[in-house]
Write an enzyme that holds these catalytic residues in place. Structure first.
Site, PDB file in Angstrom:
ATOM      1  N   ILE A  12       4.942  -6.481   4.031  1.00 18.94           N
ATOM      2  CA  ILE A  12       5.904  -5.377   3.837  1.00 18.94           C
ATOM      3  C   ILE A  12       5.432  -4.599   2.618  1.00 18.94           C
ATOM      4  O   ILE A  12       5.957  -4.693   1.508  1.00 18.94           O
ATOM      5  CB  ILE A  12       7.338  -5.912   3.698  1.00 18.94           C
ATOM      6  N   HIS A  13       4.400  -3.792   2.859  1.00 19.44           N
ATOM      7  CA  HIS A  13       3.638  -3.137   1.792  1.00 19.44           C
ATOM      8  C   HIS A  13       4.527  -2.297   0.855  1.00 19.44           C
ATOM      9  O   HIS A  13       4.470  -2.442  -0.361  1.00 19.44           O
ATOM     10  CB  HIS A  13       2.586  -2.200   2.402  1.00 19.44           C
ATOM     11  N   ASP A  14       5.324  -1.403   1.459  1.00 14.63           N
ATOM     12  CA  ASP A  14       5.992  -0.377   0.649  1.00 14.63           C
ATOM     13  C   ASP A  14       7.097  -0.946  -0.218  1.00 14.63           C
ATOM     14  O   ASP A  14       7.256  -0.541  -1.381  1.00 14.63           O
ATOM     15  CB  ASP A  14       6.543   0.724   1.564  1.00 14.63           C
TER      16      ASP A  14
END
Ligand code: RIB
Ligand code: CA
Length: 315
Positions: free
Chosen positions: A239-241
């Site tokens: 969940i990069h962001d």
């Protein structure tokens, strides 16, 4: 219920929702003081990213403006990540009728105006950097007006769209090159660390158990991301962001160091690479080195994951 108001950093989130961007909106609203959202073409087209930012704010009942931004990269051809995020950007998640509209169609102006009017503002950019580059062209002193600039993008040791380029930088490398060259220092939350913040079935179950409109929405987003990741042989979804948001709200959970970073524009196989110089400072000729930035290498992943889930349960 949100975390302690007194300590929450003021955040403007520039994003291209996008499954993980939507979770980042919830994360910023819960753990930060989310003063605005700007949208950019990226994962999907600007109409979809703007709709998705608006619907996420509506589902979470957020009192926050959304300003529409750039519809295409500065120079690069328009590409997307629909194979990951779905044709409309939020997978196959059932969405309510949209009852909101964008506050303006000039994200760059909003970024510049808010940087002037809000003290200690943290700009968190989690999509291609087109809007940030356009804002820098509008106000070359933008960086000095910000309390902080953090991007989800790049990576010192590898990419995801190519072997060396990460999507947000790759999608508009000219914009990224401008931002890395003219807005130093920024904090680069790249794949080096986001690939360690992996959410899976356990987190989907936690969100479903909470059984609120927001947690069900987040569970559906995460489930779709998980299904796509499993098609590529991965058991959990980065969940990069939202990780980039937590790097601003909870910086003590991350390991970082300062290094010259520049964006490659011309390499046939390396265009969009964030070339990170990890040599000892004494070995680097200061007069020719690119600007230095804070490169995030590692995190207390369990703590970051718990904070992301907390935001989607309690917003
Ligand atoms: O490479 C990951 C980035 O690309 C994230 O911002 C994701 O939303 C996609 O835009
Ligand atoms: Ca994104």
């Amino acid at each position: 219920m949100t975390s302690d108001t007194a300590r929450r950093p003021r955040i403007v989130l520039d994003c291209d929702p996008g499954l993980d961007d939507a979770i980042a909106i919830l994360t910023a609203a819960h753990h930060g003081d989310l003063v605005g959202i700007t949208t950019v073409n990226g994962n999907v087209g600007i109409e979809h990213t703007t709709h998705n930012a608006l619907i996420t704010a509506q589902v979470a009942d957020l009192d926050v403006e959304v300003h529409r931004g750039a519809a295409r990269p500065l120079i690069a051809p328009t590409m997307d990540a629909a194979r990951i995020h779905g044709a409309t950007g939020l997978g196959d998640v059932a969405l309510p009728q949209l009852r909101r509209s964008a506050a303006s169609d000039d994200a760059a102006a909003f970024l510049c105006d808010t940087a002037r009017s809000v003290d200690d503002l943290h700009l968190v950019a989690v999509g291609p950097l087109t809007n940030v580059a356009l804002a820098l062209r509008r106000d070359p002193d933008l960086r000095s007006r910000l309390g902080g600039l953090t991007i989800m993008g790049g990576g010192a040791h590898g990419g995801n769209v190519t072997s060396v380029a990460e999507f947000n930088v790759w999608a508009d490398p000219e914009a990224a090159a401008i931002v890395f060259r003219e807005a130093a220092p920024l904090t680069m939350v790249g794949l080096d660390v986001t690939h360690k913040v992996l959410l899976g079935d356990r987190e989907v179950s936690q969100l479903r158990s909470a059984d609120t409109p927001v947690s069900r929405f987040a569970a559906d987003l995460l489930q779709y991301a998980l299904d796509r990741c499993r098609e590529f042989g991965l058991e959990a979804a980065p969940i990069h962001d939202a990780t980039a948001v937590i790097a601003v709200t909870h910086p003590h959970l991350f390991a970082r160091s300062s290094h010259p970073v520049a964006v490659e524009l011309h390499g046939e196989r390396t265009r969009g690479m964030t070339v990170t110089d990890v040599r000892p400072p004494a070995a680097i000729a200061a007069e020719t080195a690119p600007p230095s930035h804070e490169v995030v290498w590692d995190a207390n992943a369990r703590a970051v994951i718990d904070l992301i889930v907390e935001a989607s349960v309690n917003t």
